[in-house]
Write a protein that holds these residues in place. Structure first.
Motif, PDB file in Angstrom:
ATOM      1  N   LEU A  17       1.599   9.192  33.884  1.00  0.00           N
ATOM      2  CA  LEU A  17       1.305   8.126  32.922  1.00  0.00           C
ATOM      3  C   LEU A  17       1.552   6.726  33.496  1.00  0.00           C
ATOM      4  O   LEU A  17       2.155   5.871  32.859  1.00  0.00           O
ATOM      5  N   GLY A  18       1.096   6.523  34.714  1.00  0.00           N
ATOM      6  CA  GLY A  18       1.195   5.209  35.338  1.00  0.00           C
ATOM      7  C   GLY A  18       2.557   4.849  35.907  1.00  0.00           C
ATOM      8  O   GLY A  18       2.766   3.723  36.350  1.00  0.00           O
ATOM      9  N   ARG A  19       3.479   5.774  35.878  1.00  0.00           N
ATOM     10  CA  ARG A  19       4.819   5.525  36.422  1.00  0.00           C
ATOM     11  C   ARG A  19       5.099   6.491  37.571  1.00  0.00           C
ATOM     12  O   ARG A  19       4.451   7.522  37.684  1.00  0.00           O
ATOM     13  N   ARG A  20       6.062   6.128  38.394  1.00  0.00           N
ATOM     14  CA  ARG A  20       6.502   6.999  39.479  1.00  0.00           C
ATOM     15  C   ARG A  20       7.983   7.284  39.291  1.00  0.00           C
ATOM     16  O   ARG A  20       8.771   6.374  39.062  1.00  0.00           O
ATOM     17  N   PHE A  21       8.330   8.562  39.388  1.00  0.00           N
ATOM     18  CA  PHE A  21       9.712   8.991  39.189  1.00  0.00           C
ATOM     19  C   PHE A  21      10.231   9.648  40.467  1.00  0.00           C
ATOM     20  O   PHE A  21       9.627  10.607  40.950  1.00  0.00           O
ATOM     21  N   PRO A  22      11.360   9.169  41.005  1.00  0.00           N
ATOM     22  CA  PRO A  22      11.949   9.873  42.147  1.00  0.00           C
ATOM     23  C   PRO A  22      12.326  11.295  41.721  1.00  0.00           C
ATOM     24  O   PRO A  22      12.732  11.512  40.576  1.00  0.00           O
ATOM     25  N   CYS A  23      12.150  12.235  42.615  1.00  0.00           N
ATOM     26  CA  CYS A  23      12.509  13.618  42.299  1.00  0.00           C
ATOM     27  C   CYS A  23      12.848  14.350  43.593  1.00  0.00           C
ATOM     28  O   CYS A  23      12.574  13.863  44.685  1.00  0.00           O
ATOM     29  N   THR A  24      13.465  15.490  43.423  1.00  0.00           N
ATOM     30  CA  THR A  24      13.740  16.357  44.567  1.00  0.00           C
ATOM     31  C   THR A  24      12.986  17.661  44.366  1.00  0.00           C
ATOM     32  O   THR A  24      12.681  18.059  43.246  1.00  0.00           O
ATOM     33  N   THR A  25      12.690  18.308  45.484  1.00  0.00           N
ATOM     34  CA  THR A  25      12.004  19.594  45.447  1.00  0.00           C
ATOM     35  C   THR A  25      12.904  20.629  46.124  1.00  0.00           C
ATOM     36  O   THR A  25      14.063  20.358  46.424  1.00  0.00           O
ATOM     37  N   GLY A  26      12.355  21.768  46.383  1.00  0.00           N
ATOM     38  CA  GLY A  26      13.132  22.863  46.963  1.00  0.00           C
ATOM     39  C   GLY A  26      13.606  22.604  48.380  1.00  0.00           C
ATOM     40  O   GLY A  26      12.956  21.893  49.146  1.00  0.00           O
ATOM     41  N   ARG A  27      14.708  23.234  48.728  1.00  0.00           N
ATOM     42  CA  ARG A  27      15.298  23.091  50.069  1.00  0.00           C
ATOM     43  C   ARG A  27      14.343  23.586  51.144  1.00  0.00           C
ATOM     44  O   ARG A  27      14.426  23.181  52.298  1.00  0.00           O
ATOM     45  N   GLY A  28      13.387  24.441  50.778  1.00  0.00           N
ATOM     46  CA  GLY A  28      12.394  24.956  51.720  1.00  0.00           C
ATOM     47  C   GLY A  28      11.146  24.099  51.816  1.00  0.00           C
ATOM     48  O   GLY A  28      10.203  24.457  52.517  1.00  0.00           O
ATOM     49  N   GLY A  29      11.133  22.967  51.091  1.00  0.00           N
ATOM     50  CA  GLY A  29       9.972  22.086  51.103  1.00  0.00           C
ATOM     51  C   GLY A  29       8.863  22.591  50.203  1.00  0.00           C
ATOM     52  O   GLY A  29       9.037  23.525  49.429  1.00  0.00           O
ATOM     53  N   VAL A  30       7.708  21.962  50.309  1.00  0.00           N
ATOM     54  CA  VAL A  30       6.528  22.375  49.547  1.00  0.00           C
ATOM     55  C   VAL A  30       5.832  23.461  50.363  1.00  0.00           C
ATOM     56  O   VAL A  30       5.559  23.272  51.546  1.00  0.00           O
ATOM     57  N   VAL A  31       5.569  24.609  49.721  1.00  0.00           N
ATOM     58  CA  VAL A  31       5.044  25.773  50.443  1.00  0.00           C
ATOM     59  C   VAL A  31       3.765  26.308  49.798  1.00  0.00           C
ATOM     60  O   VAL A  31       3.630  26.304  48.587  1.00  0.00           O
ATOM     61  N   ALA A  32       2.855  26.767  50.648  1.00  0.00           N
ATOM     62  CA  ALA A  32       1.614  27.363  50.158  1.00  0.00           C
ATOM     63  C   ALA A  32       1.786  28.854  49.869  1.00  0.00           C
ATOM     64  O   ALA A  32       1.047  29.415  49.072  1.00  0.00           O
ATOM     65  N   ASP A  33       2.759  29.502  50.505  1.00  0.00           N
ATOM     66  CA  ASP A  33       2.966  30.943  50.353  1.00  0.00           C
ATOM     67  C   ASP A  33       4.378  31.199  49.831  1.00  0.00           C
ATOM     68  O   ASP A  33       5.254  31.623  50.575  1.00  0.00           O
ATOM     69  N   LYS A  34       4.603  30.922  48.566  1.00  0.00           N
ATOM     70  CA  LYS A  34       5.922  31.036  47.936  1.00  0.00           C
ATOM     71  C   LYS A  34       6.419  32.476  47.951  1.00  0.00           C
ATOM     72  O   LYS A  34       5.677  33.410  47.669  1.00  0.00           O
ATOM     73  N   ARG A  35       7.714  32.648  48.283  1.00  0.00           N
ATOM     74  CA  ARG A  35       8.381  33.954  48.266  1.00  0.00           C
ATOM     75  C   ARG A  35       9.747  33.801  47.615  1.00  0.00           C
ATOM     76  O   ARG A  35      10.394  32.755  47.743  1.00  0.00           O
ATOM     77  N   GLU A  36      10.201  34.863  46.971  1.00  0.00           N
ATOM     78  CA  GLU A  36      11.519  34.856  46.330  1.00  0.00           C
ATOM     79  C   GLU A  36      12.594  34.504  47.351  1.00  0.00           C
ATOM     80  O   GLU A  36      12.653  35.083  48.436  1.00  0.00           O
ATOM     81  N   GLY A  37      13.420  33.505  47.023  1.00  0.00           N
ATOM     82  CA  GLY A  37      14.548  33.142  47.857  1.00  0.00           C
ATOM     83  C   GLY A  37      14.236  32.168  48.983  1.00  0.00           C
ATOM     84  O   GLY A  37      15.143  31.774  49.712  1.00  0.00           O
TER      85      GLY A  37
END
Length: 160
Positions: A11-31
């Protein structure tokens, strides 16, 4: 909502955020600690009624026995369940404030594929820059602002 290298745009704003310790992944796996790439639908919102007011009319209170099953071998994998529960699970009603407000995405839900990863939530961060186990985390005031403005039609776009 779109995750960018500088935070979440909404909605026109930017919010700082954190993601997973493994980064952004295309092939997500448990853990793996990864935040999965994709266009994720918002499918629910949970809140602690003993700590905060309902952020929206469609938010559901977290009760004392509410859990999230994270056991890939169990039939309830990646589903909200009630205590007592025999399989591995995470308590949603935590002593810390991390899950006082939780926005649920449709990652690997409602029919979970084993070991593809359980719940990707939007929740409050421990502190700025501290990674999650795969979820996205925000400053509590920003999370509250977002929660009051999203609908179940909102999408979270995570690009690889």
């Amino acid at each position: 909502m779109v995750l960018t290298p500088t935070g979440l745009r909404f909605l026109g704003r930017r919010f700082p955020c954190t993601t997973g310790r493994g980064g952004v992944v295309a092939d997500k796996r448990e853990g793996d600690g990864g935040t999965p790439v994709g266009a994720h639908q918002i499918v629910g919102m949970l809140y602690r009624p003993d700590r905060i007011a309902p952020p929206t009319a469609w938010a559901v209170p977290i009760g004392p026995g509410d859990l999230w099953c994270d056991d890939p071998a169990h039939e309830d994998y990646n589903l909200m369940v009630r205590a007592p529960h025999p399989a591995s699970h995470e308590c949603l009603r935590r002593a810390d404030p991390l899950y006082d407000l939780v926005i649920l995405t449709d990652w690997n839900w409602p029919r979970a594929i084993r070991r593809r990863g359980s719940a990707i939530f939007l929740h409050r961060w421990r502190r700025p820059g501290y990674p999650t186990e795969g979820c996205m985390a925000f400053d509590p005031a920003h999370l509250s602002w977002i929660a009051r403005r999203i609908t179940p039609a909102t999408r979270l776009v995570v690009r690889g």
